[in-house]
Motif scaffolding. Structure first.
Motif, mmCIF file in Angstrom:
data_model
loop_
_atom_site.group_PDB
_atom_site.id
_atom_site.type_symbol
_atom_site.label_atom_id
_atom_site.label_comp_id
_atom_site.label_asym_id
_atom_site.label_seq_id
_atom_site.Cartn_x
_atom_site.Cartn_y
_atom_site.Cartn_z
ATOM 1 N N SER A 30 0.850 -1.196 0.000
ATOM 2 C CA SER A 30 0.000 0.000 0.000
ATOM 3 C C SER A 30 0.880 1.237 0.000
ATOM 4 N N ILE A 31 0.347 2.313 -0.544
ATOM 5 C CA ILE A 31 1.025 3.607 -0.539
ATOM 6 C C ILE A 31 0.159 4.600 0.223
ATOM 7 N N ASN A 32 0.705 5.189 1.257
ATOM 8 C CA ASN A 32 -0.046 6.123 2.087
ATOM 9 C C ASN A 32 0.147 7.570 1.655
ATOM 10 N N ALA A 33 1.316 7.875 1.165
ATOM 11 C CA ALA A 33 1.626 9.231 0.738
ATOM 12 C C ALA A 33 2.554 9.162 -0.461
ATOM 13 N N MET A 34 2.384 10.100 -1.372
ATOM 14 C CA MET A 34 3.201 10.091 -2.583
ATOM 15 C C MET A 34 3.212 11.489 -3.165
#
Length: 121
Positions: A30-34
């Motif tokens: 999962s990616i929480n911030a980008m």
């Protein structure tokens, strides 16, 4: 291991546009911030635009109204549409992503290799 690959940089005249892309691959659960950062010669790296872990977007004051960040969650990709470019936007642009890996759900924070943006006057 998580890899970020950026593309879309180049040379453009002032007033022109560029679109940067950054795709995350590897052991991404999962990616929480980008988001996007930039570093001009002799200066510190600074935030340009980013999606935060809280779901909001942040923009540097200097790019508000000119740059737009967007994303495709299915592709783990973030984009930066840059319009009305100015010579002051010249810098190396870096993508950053924070999230969790597959398997043991280890948190990660990864950076791309950078893509150069040059705006001529």
């Amino acid at each position: 291991q998580v890899q970020l690959v950026e593309s879309g940089g180049g040379l453009v005249q002032a007033g022109g546009s560029l679109r940067l892309s950054c795709a995350a691959s590897g052991t991404v659960f999962s990616i929480n911030a980008m988001g996007w950062y930039r570093q001009a010669p002799g200066k510190q790296r600074e935030l340009v635009a980013a999606f935060t872990s809280g779901g909001s977007t942040n923009y540097a004051d200097s790019v508000k109204g000119r740059f737009t960040i967007s994303r495709d969650n299915n592709k783990n990709t973030v984009y930066l549409q840059m319009n009305s470019l100015k010579p002051g936007d010249t810098a190396d642009y870096y993508c950053n992503a924070e999230g969790y890996t597959t398997g043991a759900r280890i948190p990660f924070s990864s950076w791309g290799q950078g893509t150069q943006v040059t705006v001529s006057s």
